[in-house]
Design an enzyme around this catalytic site. Structure first.
Site: not given
Ligand code: AMP
Ligand code: ZN
Length: 211
Positions: A13, A86, A125, A158, A169
């Site tokens: 993504k 999400r 990553r 990360r 996750r």
């Molecule tokens: P990502 O970078 O999109 O993988 O997001 C990393 C982490 O941020 C996720 O595993 C969640 O803990 C939190 N997070 C990101 N976007 C959301 C969302 N829309 N709703 C809730 N938690 C989020």
């Protein structure tokens, strides 16, 4: 036109969002990036969100929706939503927030990819903290080891890209985010992302959007 990139962690993504932004002039709204920025700046939202993120859980909707609402006050068109919504509650909220700005979410790009590939991708990553581009330790290495090709920033891993966190996750994604595929069925463009290069996937996305 507003677009959502939907897919599991590691499905590409972020990479495809970056292509759409740099090549087609969209603006990236990644809630994960916004949370990481808040964490590094030690804001109230950041301190609060950190515990959820490190456990691989969703940050509660109230905080997440508010953060997005504030973003949309300045900008609500030509956006690529990456990692938001999400869950169904967030999706309902987003439709409302965009309608309040006389906008809508036009298309949902669903990057469909086999689960078996995801874990290997996530644990390998590397990300650039400046431009957010991601690399793969073995398959998509930067030209100079551990340095971003575009801005020479040292790459990072990360905190949540470690094996212990990845399964949680993926479980969170399967339980809470996957139902969005059905929720968005009328605006969904499914892109088969198995065994394709990022450029091929990008081409498929542009074709599906007719742009
Ligand atoms: P990502 O970078 O999109 O993988 O997001 C990393 C982490 O941020 C996720 O595993 C969640 O803990 C939190 N997070 C990101 N976007 C959301 C969302 N829309 N709703 C809730 N938690 C989020
Ligand atoms: Zn960079």
């Amino acid at each position: 036109m507003n677009i959502l990139m939907l897919g599991a962690p590691g499905s590409g993504k972020g990479t495809q969002s970056e292509f759409l932004c740099s090549k087609k002039g969209f603006k990236h709204l990644s809630t994960g990036d916004l949370f990481r920025k808040n964490i590094s700046e030690e804001t109230k939202v950041g301190l609060w969100a950190k515990d959820f993120i490190i456990k691989g859980l969703l940050v509660p909707d109230e905080v997440t929706n508010k953060m997005v609402e504030e973003f949309l006050e300045n900008d609500s068109d030509n956006l690529i939503f990456d990692g938001y919504p999400r869950n169904i509650e967030q999706a309902v909220e987003l439709d409302k927030m965009l309608a309040n700005n006389s906008k809508k979410l036009d298309y949902v790009i669903y990057l469909d990819i086999d689960d078996s590939i995801l874990v290997e991708r996530i644990i390998n990553r590397l990300v650039c903290p400046t431009c957010k581009r991601s690399y793969h330790k073995l398959n998509r290495k930067p030209k100079v080891e551990n340095i971003c090709d575009f801005d020479e920033t040292p790459l990072e891993v990360r905190d949540d890209d470690v094996l212990e966190k990845v399964n949680q996750r993926l479980q969170t994604y399967n339980e809470q985010t996957k139902p969005l595929i059905d929720f968005y069925k009328n605006r969904l463009k499914k892109i088969d992302s198995n065994n394709k290069s990022p450029n091929e996937i990008f081409k498929n996305i542009l074709d599906s959007l007719g742009i």
